[in-house]
Design a protein around this motif. Sequence first.
Motif, short mmCIF file in Angstrom:
data_model
loop_
_atom_site.label_atom_id
_atom_site.label_comp_id
_atom_site.label_asym_id
_atom_site.label_seq_id
_atom_site.Cartn_x
_atom_site.Cartn_y
_atom_site.Cartn_z
N SER A 1 0.83 -1.21 0.00
CA SER A 1 0.00 0.00 0.00
C SER A 1 0.86 1.26 0.00
O SER A 1 0.57 2.23 -0.71
CB SER A 1 -0.92 0.01 1.23
N LEU A 2 1.92 1.25 0.81
CA LEU A 2 2.78 2.44 0.89
C LEU A 2 3.54 2.66 -0.42
O LEU A 2 3.65 3.79 -0.90
CB LEU A 2 3.76 2.30 2.06
N ARG A 3 4.04 1.57 -1.01
CA ARG A 3 4.79 1.72 -2.25
C ARG A 3 3.87 2.22 -3.37
O ARG A 3 4.24 3.11 -4.13
CB ARG A 3 5.44 0.39 -2.62
N ALA A 4 2.66 1.66 -3.44
CA ALA A 4 1.73 2.10 -4.48
C ALA A 4 1.32 3.55 -4.27
O ALA A 4 1.20 4.33 -5.23
CB ALA A 4 0.50 1.20 -4.49
N GLY A 5 1.11 3.94 -3.01
CA GLY A 5 0.74 5.32 -2.72
C GLY A 5 1.84 6.30 -3.09
O GLY A 5 1.59 7.34 -3.73
N VAL A 6 3.06 5.96 -2.69
CA VAL A 6 4.19 6.86 -3.00
C VAL A 6 4.45 6.91 -4.50
O VAL A 6 4.76 7.96 -5.06
CB VAL A 6 5.44 6.40 -2.21
N GLU A 7 4.29 5.78 -5.16
CA GLU A 7 4.47 5.75 -6.62
C GLU A 7 3.47 6.70 -7.28
O GLU A 7 3.81 7.45 -8.21
CB GLU A 7 4.26 4.31 -7.12
#
Length: 613
Positions: free
Chosen positions: A521-527
Amino acid sequence: MTKSIQTLDRVVIRFAGDSGDGMQLTGTEFAKAAAEAGNDIATFPDFPAEIRAPAGSLPGVSGFQLHFSSSDIFTPGDAPDVLVVMNPAALKVNLKDLPVGGMLIINGGTFIEANLKKAGYAVNPLGDGSLEPYKVHTVDISALTTAALDATELSNKEKGRSKNFFALGLVFWMYGRDLAPEIARIEAQFAKKPQFAAANIAVLKAGYHYGETAELFQHTYHVPPAKFTPGFYRNIAGNEALATGLIAGAELAGKTLYFSGYPITPASAILHALAKNKHFGCITFQAEDEIAAIGAAIGAAYGGAVAVTASSGPGIALKMEAMGLAVMTELPLVIINVQRGGPSTGLPTKTEQSDLWQALCGRNGESPVPVFAAKTPGDCFYAAIEAIRIAIKYMTPVMLLSDGYIANGTEPWPVPDVKDLAPFPVVHRTDPAGYNVYARNEDLARAWVIPGTPGLEHRIGGIEKDALTGNISYDPANHEKQTHTRAAKVAKIAQDIAPMDVYGERSGDVLVIGWGGTHGSLRAGVESLRAQGKRVTHAHVRWLNPIEPELAGLVTKFKHVLVAELNMGQLRSLIRSEYLVDAQGLNKIQGQPFKVAEVVDAVNKLLEGKSVH
């Protein structure tokens, strides 16, 4: 009638129904079909804690969400594009997550007065206009299933159990999946009950051909295969990856794997998986309780085996006293905590990250234990190997944290070449010359001696020992020396920590810090935020004790630090006290993973100078 084919990059589909409707099986089988079609996938099984809640009730609703795509994905999706509901309760629980315009497939045959009442509907939603914002397809799945099995001798109850295969057949047709592999799986699964295999196959085909012939659906959909790095892939869940990694780790160490545990959700699957693999030489023991399980594991470590025990929150609490014994005896032991919602029984089937403080501080005395966390289902494999390697190298118990989200979730996993896995063979000391129990090497680890080795007979235990000879010692200075030495040994593990997982520049406006199963979730959000040109970086912490060495130099290089975790802010407290930075928290304690939109929203609030909450 010829129906057009629409090509989509990605789809999120959720199956929801009563806990007896087979929704977990339906989702799992469709995930297999998506994997066979070459899609990237991420799954989220979400089921109730009750073994069998009252049929048709809201607490009994079980769901399975699958995100499949032609490009890289990190999560099972924030919200479904397609929602399949098998009864009114499933509609009541899940409709709030379906965006306006989303597709809703309803088993209309279950929308009878009794079921509507159980779900709390005063008026039938199929006729009151409340579903007009959605693309609704009402199909009497129950009746069509029974009709497909008219020629069989099955009872009505037995016929009804196949209705999930009608839903599965329908979505197979919608997304152009090949029925043949699924039919082969059904035949294999029900090999001892061919009448049920035949029934399920008949209903699967009925659902498929219903979609093909009915006028309800105007389109089918095509999700092209994803482009993966070449290799051999398989679909794997976190607990399965942990078990596989434990077997591999013991093999790399040249030792027997010993695992003892006591059944508890969501950790039990590790014991199940290892018990099926005894041909690899691993020994499994289902103990009478959690305390016995870790006690047996400590004994196995003393005897020279790679020893592992696993549990979840309350089970880990019961193991804590014995964990202190493993600290004092300095034996290699791996303790796996598959976290769930707590305290006490809490939310046994739901995910949470609220055992971090328990892992770091949950023992009496100064009792430091190395603690780190796996971040994805596939990463659990490598985390298990790393836990064994560290435990052996430093002669210490190691706590490996997982959670219910990655334990049950699945993803495509590139199966590694065993030649790429570095061995770390154990060499037990056999030379008695100059042997002392607590003589240490450069890593502050004592020698691992098999009991009964001639000339190296020794004793260990929970009472403080002399810092060299291992004789019982109440000397104040010795106790302080041993306490500092045990802590220094754990701190030395920092030299083995790999570079931190950092996505983005090492300075900017917002640093998003996470750990464990929030990675996707964090990686997708930051991406997503970076694609909008925002100066946001994601750092995912693997090691929590000792804390990632790189973190100290990173947290001061950003205007804002946001620590996102599924608890009330346990890592955030640690970061604030360790680095004296004004870290803000994005916290969620709902038994559910972060949605990508929640991460994006929190970062945007920080950038706009607003409070995250």
